[in-house]
Scaffold this motif. Structure first.
Motif, short mmCIF file in Angstrom:
data_model
loop_
_atom_site.label_atom_id
_atom_site.label_comp_id
_atom_site.label_asym_id
_atom_site.label_seq_id
_atom_site.Cartn_x
_atom_site.Cartn_y
_atom_site.Cartn_z
N ALA A 57 -11.79 3.66 -2.45
CA ALA A 57 -10.63 3.63 -1.56
C ALA A 57 -9.40 3.00 -2.22
O ALA A 57 -8.28 3.47 -2.04
N SER B 27 -9.70 4.15 5.70
CA SER B 27 -11.11 4.50 5.48
C SER B 27 -12.02 3.30 5.68
O SER B 27 -13.05 3.38 6.36
N GLY C 58 -7.96 9.21 5.84
CA GLY C 58 -8.70 7.97 5.63
C GLY C 58 -9.61 7.64 6.80
O GLY C 58 -10.78 7.28 6.61
N LEU D 164 -4.56 5.41 2.69
CA LEU D 164 -5.81 6.16 2.73
C LEU D 164 -7.01 5.22 2.65
O LEU D 164 -7.94 5.30 3.45
#
Length: 458
Positions: free
Chosen positions: A144, A319, A373, A315
């Protein structure tokens, strides 16, 4: 958790994070590599292809090797290989050399991915679920935040920094692993006297060669056709040769007693196959955006590499934020509702990119990034739960291996999709065409989940 177990967990974590970190950081470096080596986007995408093809081969192979030679040995060897590759990559005299070093780096990092989870399961007995969740944070966090880390260090130095950054991780990981990962002693007497042909059969060398040659030939043929804009005879023959090799590979795997990729498992368990198809499609969507958008921002919108890293941070943050929420939701309601929301978020994010043009504020991409995400955080947990529901307990190990293979197929296809659709010269029109393709795939995911949607509405 005992103090020794904490250090063991850190040692394994430092090793396993290297694969997702190095596969994600390079998304920010692609635009810079185009300039350095004077290549188009399609050609420079082989930095991504080579890494994922090598990873898809190395991880199952090294998993088998660890049973024969010991997990500690494989883990330490992986750290040494990753260290050497990270040292050599910045000195690559040409792009071909960089590809070779990326393959070596992929093999080294895959060695640790292949055995890291097993080391934790075997040697950490107390609070094992918590230990495995920490390991998952190492993996997901590295993937990530890779683009953000890449953007920061390339902004300060240059593309070589995405390799230098591995040095402290590999050095610290090796020192800790040497001290805290216990020795394991496989039955080496069983290995003596085995003929070379038996070794090759056990590791399914024929399947590995067919898979690597077929996939590489297919990608080379398709991408070179896109790069030149015309279909030369050698390009057509290369692509058709790749398809032929992959067909032979499938036939071989169905007949093999020790297959590299257990294709028979897909045939025997259709519910599990469906989960793997969904996982592959989710990764096609996620990584197409993951690799295509940073290069577009830097090349077309002239956003600095540092600012691109900051934009991509949305993003990663979304996530990570969605994953724990998804875990609680799936425990209460099963994977269906979360997977439907994930597909809806992917559709929304793709349509948002379709509506973007050269006059749209650059920061508005964060809306699409946030949607992707959140979807990634939801789908990762939900599909893992769906896999366990659809897989018989006696083959759960094989099912997990196949599940990971599906992820690599998705990432390879995402790179192919991005290269073919966006072409040699990145443009806003190319991004819009890519977004339309992602929208179509998102709608396919919604269709695959229509039964889950009806169940969620009842």
């Amino acid at each position: 958790m005992k103090n020794r177990n904490r250090w063991l967990l850190i040692a394994v974590g430092l090793g396993v994070l290297l694969n997702p970190l190095n596969s994600s950081m390079v998304s920010i470096a692609l635009a810079r590599l185009q300039v350095v080596y004077q290549l188009d986007y399609t050609a420079v995408s082989w930095v991504v292809f080579a890494f994922y093809i090598a990873s898809s081969i190395a991880q199952p192979v090294m998993g088998k090797a660890s049973d024969l030679f010991g997990r500690r040995r494989i883990f330490l060897a992986g750290l040494a290989v990753a260290f050497a590759a990270s040292m050599l990559a910045p000195f690559s005299p040409g792009f071909g050399w960089l590809i070779v070093v990326r393959i070596i780096q992929s093999i080294g990092t895959s060695m640790m991915i292949a055995v890291g989870m097993a080391i934790v399961r075997i040697h950490i007995k107390e609070n094992q679920a918590a230990a495995l969740s920490v390991l998952s944070v190492f993996l997901s966090g590295a993937a990530a935040f890779g683009p953000f880390i890449g953007g920061v260090i390339i902004g300060w130095w240059d593309w070589e920094a995405v390799f230098w950054v591995n040095i402290p991780f590999t050095a610290a990981g090796f020192a800790l692993a040497w001290r805290y990962i216990p020795e394991d002693h496989p039955d080496e007497s069983a290995l003596k006297g085995i003929p070379l042909t038996k070794w090759l059969e056990l590791m399914d060398a024929k399947g590995i060669i067919l898979f690597a040659a077929g996939l590489t030939s297919l990608l080379l043929g398709v991408l070179s056709f896109k790069s030149t804009g015309a279909a030369a005879l050698w390009q057509i023959l290369t692509a058709l040769g790749g398809l032929a090799l992959l067909t032979v590979f499938v036939i071989h795997e169905l007949r093999s007693a020790s297959p590299f990729i257990p294709i028979r498992t897909f045939v025997l368990y259709p519910a599990m196959t469906r989960v793997n198809i969904e996982y592959m499609l989710v990764n096609v969507l996620f990584y197409a955006l993951f690799f295509g958008l940073p290069s577009y921002l830097q090349t077309v919108r002239e956003v600095s590499v540092f600012q691109t890293g900051l934009l991509m941070l949305s993003l990663g943050l979304c996530s990570l934020a969605a994953a724990p929420f998804a875990g609680r939701w799936v425990d209460r309601s099963g994977p269906g509702p979360a997977l439907m929301l994930s597909a809806l978020l992917l559709t929304f994010g793709s349509l948002w990119l379709v509506m973007m043009n050269t006059g749209s504020p650059v920061a508005s991409v964060c809306i699409a990034l946030a949607a992707f995400g959140l979807s990634n955080g939801l789908s990762g947990v939900s599909l893992q739960a769906a896999l366990f529901q659809s897989s018989p307990k006696e083959i759960i190990g094989v099912a997990s291996g196949v599940f990971n293979t599906s992820r690599y197929f998705g990432t390879i296809l995402s790179s192919l999709l991005t290269g073919v659709i966006m072409g040699d010269q990145l443009s806003t029109g190319g991004l819009r065409r890519l977004a339309l393709a992602l929208t179509a795939i998102s709608l396919l995911l919604l269709a695959l989940n229509r039964k889950r949607l009806r169940a969620a509405l009842r």
